[in-house]
Design a protein around this motif. Sequence first.
Motif, PDB file in Angstrom:
ATOM      1  N   SER A   1       6.327  15.413  41.963  1.00 10.37           N
ATOM      2  CA  SER A   1       5.617  14.595  42.942  1.00 10.37           C
ATOM      3  C   SER A   1       4.212  14.305  42.442  1.00 10.37           C
TER       4      SER A   1
ATOM      5  N   ASP B   1       5.748   7.482  44.963  1.00  8.95           N
ATOM      6  CA  ASP B   1       6.216   8.418  43.940  1.00  8.95           C
ATOM      7  C   ASP B   1       7.607   8.958  44.242  1.00  8.95           C
ATOM      8  N   GLN B   2       8.157   8.609  45.415  1.00  9.77           N
ATOM      9  CA  GLN B   2       9.506   9.052  45.771  1.00  9.77           C
ATOM     10  C   GLN B   2      10.576   8.034  45.363  1.00  9.77           C
TER      11      GLN B   2
ATOM     12  N   LEU C   1      12.756   6.101  42.430  1.00  6.58           N
ATOM     13  CA  LEU C   1      13.244   6.253  41.063  1.00  6.58           C
ATOM     14  C   LEU C   1      13.276   4.875  40.413  1.00  6.58           C
TER      15      LEU C   1
ATOM     16  N   ASP D   1      16.874  12.920  41.357  1.00  9.80           N
ATOM     17  CA  ASP D   1      15.481  13.345  41.143  1.00  9.80           C
ATOM     18  C   ASP D   1      14.463  12.583  41.976  1.00  9.80           C
ATOM     19  N   ARG D   2      14.860  11.752  42.923  1.00  9.17           N
ATOM     20  CA  ARG D   2      13.937  11.109  43.849  1.00  9.17           C
ATOM     21  C   ARG D   2      14.588  11.045  45.225  1.00  9.17           C
ATOM     22  N   VAL D   3      13.754  10.971  46.279  1.00 10.95           N
ATOM     23  CA  VAL D   3      14.291  11.035  47.639  1.00 10.95           C
ATOM     24  C   VAL D   3      14.167   9.725  48.413  1.00 10.95           C
TER      25      VAL D   3
ATOM     26  N   ARG E   1      19.285  14.298  49.181  1.00  9.15           N
ATOM     27  CA  ARG E   1      18.688  14.159  47.858  1.00  9.15           C
ATOM     28  C   ARG E   1      17.511  15.113  47.706  1.00  9.15           C
ATOM     29  N   TYR E   2      17.226  15.454  46.433  1.00  5.06           N
ATOM     30  CA  TYR E   2      16.123  16.369  46.109  1.00  5.06           C
ATOM     31  C   TYR E   2      15.228  15.747  45.043  1.00  5.06           C
ATOM     32  N   GLN E   3      13.944  16.189  45.031  1.00  2.85           N
ATOM     33  CA  GLN E   3      12.963  15.656  44.082  1.00  2.85           C
ATOM     34  C   GLN E   3      12.099  16.793  43.540  1.00  2.85           C
TER      35      GLN E   3
ATOM     36  N   SER F   1      13.007  17.462  49.754  1.00  2.00           N
ATOM     37  CA  SER F   1      14.400  17.211  50.108  1.00  2.00           C
ATOM     38  C   SER F   1      14.442  16.149  51.195  1.00  2.00           C
TER      39      SER F   1
END
Length: 859
Positions: free
Chosen positions: A608, A244-245, A247, A289-291, A603-605, A637
């Motif tokens: 989840s 799920d991390q 993109l 939006d993904r790490v 990067r940040y998400q 993060s």
Amino acid sequence: MKRVLLFFLLFTISKYAYSQQLLSGSYKDKELQLVLSDIESKTDIIFSYSKELIGSMKITLNYKEVTIDELVKVISYETGLQLEQLSSQQIIITQNKQICGRIYDAETKEPLTLATVISSTEQAVTTDSTGYFSFESTSSTDVSLRVKYIGYGDQTISIPLGARCRDIYLDPSPESLDEVIILGYVTTGIDKYEDGSVSIDTDKLGILPGLVTPDIAQSIQLIPGITSLDESATGIQIRGGAPDQNLIFLDNIKLYNTGYFYGMFSAFNPYATQKAKIFKSGASPAYGDRVAGVIDISTGNEIPKKAQGGFGIDGLSVDGFFKAPVSDKVAVYLFARRSYADVWKSPTYDGYATKIFKNSGVVTNANNEVIEIISDDEFDINTSSNSFYYHDINAKVLVKPSDTDQIAISGLLTRNRLDFSFENGGEIRDDDLLTQNKGLSVHWRKQGSDLWRHDLKAYFSEYTSDYLNVEIVDNMLEESNTRNNEISDFGIDYNLTHYFPNGHIAAVGYQYTNADVLINIAKSEPLEPDNLEDNFESKEQKLNTSHALYAEYKHSFGNSGLLSIGIRGVQYSSLGQFYGEPRLNLEYPLSQAVRLKASAERRYQPISQLVEFNQTELRLENNLWTLSDDEQFPILSSTQFSAGLLVDYNGWTIDTDSYFKKINGLTSYTNGFSNPIIELSEGTSDILGVDILIKKKIENYRIWAGYTYNDIVYQFDALRSDAFPGNNDITHNFRISNTYQLNNWQFSLGWSYRTGEPLTPIASYDSNTAFATFGDVNSSRLEDFHRLDVSIIYDFNFSKEGKWRGRFGLSVLNLYDRKIPLSMIYRAEDEGEGGIELKQVVQRHSLGITPNAVFRVFF
């Protein structure tokens, strides 16, 4: 003795005189054979050659006072033949295997230094200061050359073996940014780019072990650092990140579900996904939006010159596609696929179904002693029934109203349905699962001038997952469980790119997204309506809007190097904070064969998946998307650094990458610990890894080996006071693959191995009370996994013209039929002071021997 010395002296003088003899002549479009005879009449030279080689070849020459040596070079250049001096008087003429030419700017006619020339035999050279290149061809047929240079459009030409040197002119093109540095990085159709990404082109993709269709999701798992722990197409982990991390886009539509049948089959029609670009790290700040990794898939952007298509059937589904020009400025694409397991269950489907529905097996404690678990789920795959089908439709309209404008409109629909039921002693249990994706996107690109480019994108994505479980005893509804997860996501992205001289590029952009997420979990026991603990409904809906600004500077060096510096700033409404994401990526050639790579990123998400075990009976597709709220579910993060070397020389490719990644904001609910009773807690992950790829090509044979070392360490103070192996800590992951092409046949054999998944062991178990105690979290491991895969493909034409082509293929996964548990999940209830009652151990097994076959027709 004097006579010998005199003879030697006269011979040396005559040879020197011969080499210095000056000749003049002029021939216009004259047969080469006659030209050679004329030269022989004027000199002592004798040319030896085959008349079939010379044929009716003609030549134009105009030379004045040149030596024989110089004249021979001119003839060789003009004819493409190889002239070799065997003695002072004899020159032999043979077929020349040298490919040569000069590269020029089409406008200024200036030579282009360090332009890259890649042959169809995967030989690569660069031009010198005069624009000249040459290499000895290993092919016995015509050679295709692809010429590339920063800031110029690529050009592909075909050169007959033995042809004269060519002058090649490249047209300036500011859109020519993505430079391939290795063609056939793993196999044909998988290329390495200078921005660190790997591209998969399904039109060119060669045969892969165990596959008979060009599946994107399975193909990318051949790249070191990318794997799936459960053999699925969707459980893709990139450098230790969870699935799920990642993109994932399809034609700019953001996707939240990419698989069928609990993720075992890819939701991507293999003939709709023309090209995919994968970033393991160092992605552009335009991606957010993904790490973990980025997978950007396109169905294609070219208006075909004529209608083309195909259809086929394999062990799971039937599919077809059609691409056609409506005019020279408009084209339509259409792709469709449907499974047929609801009509007939093939051996391929049976192999996957056994894996999916067989959830029991031998259970041992920490001392490796077999224990008997009393289970409340006593169904068996052989006594149950299931009905499964999926279908997907992709459509696209391409419009090029002018030379500077292109508009693409894409739509997709995927639908996956499963009904599973079993009966045991008057008890009936039935599971019904529906998942689907809907999406629409519009992309307008305008090349304002040679210096400016505008990109405007908009998309809408909708994901739905509905699960219903009912238990019926003596024809009475005893219990029902429902779980619903819905996402509506809308986004807009505007990007402005400016091209400066000498390979400097700057881009700025703005992105807006609006994500609405619904989670609804309910349980009902109609026979006991007053039992509040077993009759409940939990419904939660969250909304998150984001505004992001990003900027990126790129400098493409003339020697195919790249420096990229970027920054992304984003504000999330659900968190009420602003976050900065710096990015750095460097690819620089230390020599023609060796390149240095380095990247760094933050990067940040904000969204989840949480893993929910209790309210689903199958417990396989049990992930629910939820938005971060900085309370129960903090924002993820990630900080990552990587560096490595890439060597590409004489058919060998050696690519090494070392990296460190730290992820904050993990929770026990989003990581799916196998612990039976676990409270919400927050933790971190430290990932240290090394990826290595070694590939060698020998004519039509390729062999490559990929190895990944990972040390993934979790820190969850509420679970263990010390650090411990992460749930996805697969220490060693190794794969070796071979492919060979013989005429129309392709063969592939591959073996893969990896360390077993971490496991929390059962310390003790009382079979009378079903009470259990457990060891430290993830302090044990399952068996190591390995399997052998094979595939064969045969291509043929239905007619001599080749307008209708066919393909037949066979493959077998897990050729030696080794089946082991890949993971274990404990279902239990806390009985207070009585202890923990262990109700069930859910085991997810590996695939057994699974055959597949394909028959396809292209036109």
